[in-house]
Write a protein that holds these residues in place. Structure first.
Motif: not given
Length: 314
Positions: A149-158
């Protein structure tokens, strides 16, 4: 609501004589401990840390992660889920403590790369022995995903093929972005400089993820619409952020079709293609904005005496 702990273990680190601002594949290797077995066993140490440019330092005979949790008064059984940003040795070395215990959130592309068996993987300081454990309960994701809840994993590839950062939304409307190795240094964000190490991409392409861990709204369908993960980029993602429009500059995209009915004169080289753009509000105003426009003064209309001197026909 479950508690969120951001662990930064100060006891297990590496030294690099090559640069005072870099310590191997990650500029800050203290975020999670290294696998102590690969350091204390002489044969394994020669294999995994044979280079004098990248040498691990342990504080003592114990397990650094367990010691860090104990220092923070966090029992190991109080952790109900783990999210790993990527699988570099200084981030994945402590996963052994959670095998068979809790779910572990990871990007699908990251795990696939780590288990691919390619020789370059180990050369890039991703050690399969750290995470190739059938007891690990992998929770793999492709697009952005709320992992708590309230924690989102987002792609930051590189930095790695499946690096992910974490956006934490607080109940009061504020929040944090934990970029992790999508931004090694402050200037990666403030000055939009490329990060120090990347895998499989031009370093320049690491600038956008590190600049606030948010894709750049330059292209309506995302910068690479044919290659991006489904739902990972584009107008709908920026719209989900629900940012205020008050006092900000708006961005408008002119989407013009790239296909048309060709004429014989356009083969084999099309000389020109015309595109028109018309800006017309739809729902922007609550009524016709011309309703309160002052009536025009006509030269042929009766003019009050007081205004006759300023009249165009006066």
């Amino acid at each position: 609501m479950p508690r969120l702990w951001i662990l930064k273990d100060e006891s297990s680190r590496t030294r690099s004589p090559l640069s005072p601002r870099s310590t191997g594949p990650c500029s800050d290797p203290t975020r999670t401990p290294l696998d102590t077995a690969l350091i204390r066993d002489p044969a394994l140490r020669r294999r995994f840390y044979g280079s004098p440019a990248y040498q691990p330092v342990l504080p003592g005979p114990g397990e650094p992660l367990e010691e860090a949790l104990d220092a923070a008064s966090i029992p190991l059984d109080a952790i109900h889920a783990v999210a790993v940003s990527h699988l570099h040795a200084d981030h994945a070395g402590g996963l052994k403590h959670f095998a068979g215990r809790v779910p572990v959130h990871v990007r699908r592309a990251e795990l696939a790369y780590g288990l691919s068996g390619q020789p370059e993987v180990e050369r890039n300081s991703i050690f399969r022995v750290d995470f190739d454990d059938p007891r690990l309960d992998w929770q793999q994701a492709d697009g952005d995903r709320e992992i708590a809840p309230g924690v989102t994993a987002v792609l930051t590839a590189g930095h790695t093929p499946g690096h992910q950062s974490f956006v934490v939304d607080l109940a009061d409307g504020g929040g944090f972005v934990f970029a992790l190795d999508a931004a090694d240094l402050t200037e990666n964000i403030e000055h939009e400089r490329a990060i120090g190490a990347s895998i499989g991409v031009d370093p320049a392409r690491t600038v956008e993820p590190s600049a606030g861990s948010r894709a750049s709204p330059r292209s309506a369908a995302g910068e690479y619409p044919d290659q991006a993960e489904p739902g990972a980029d584009g107008v709908h993602k920026w719209q989900e952020e629900n940012r205020s429009l008050d006092g900000t500059e708006l961005v408008l995209w002119a989407t013009v079709g790239s296909h048309h009915f060709p004429r014989p004169e356009e083969w084999p080289v099309m000389p020109v293609a015309r595109a028109r753009l018309r800006l017309e509000p739809d729902g922007f105003f609550d009524r016709n904005p011309a309703l309160d426009v002052p009536a025009p003064v006509s030269c042929h209309a009766p003019v009050p005496t007081a205004a006759a001197e300023d009249h165009c026909c006066g």
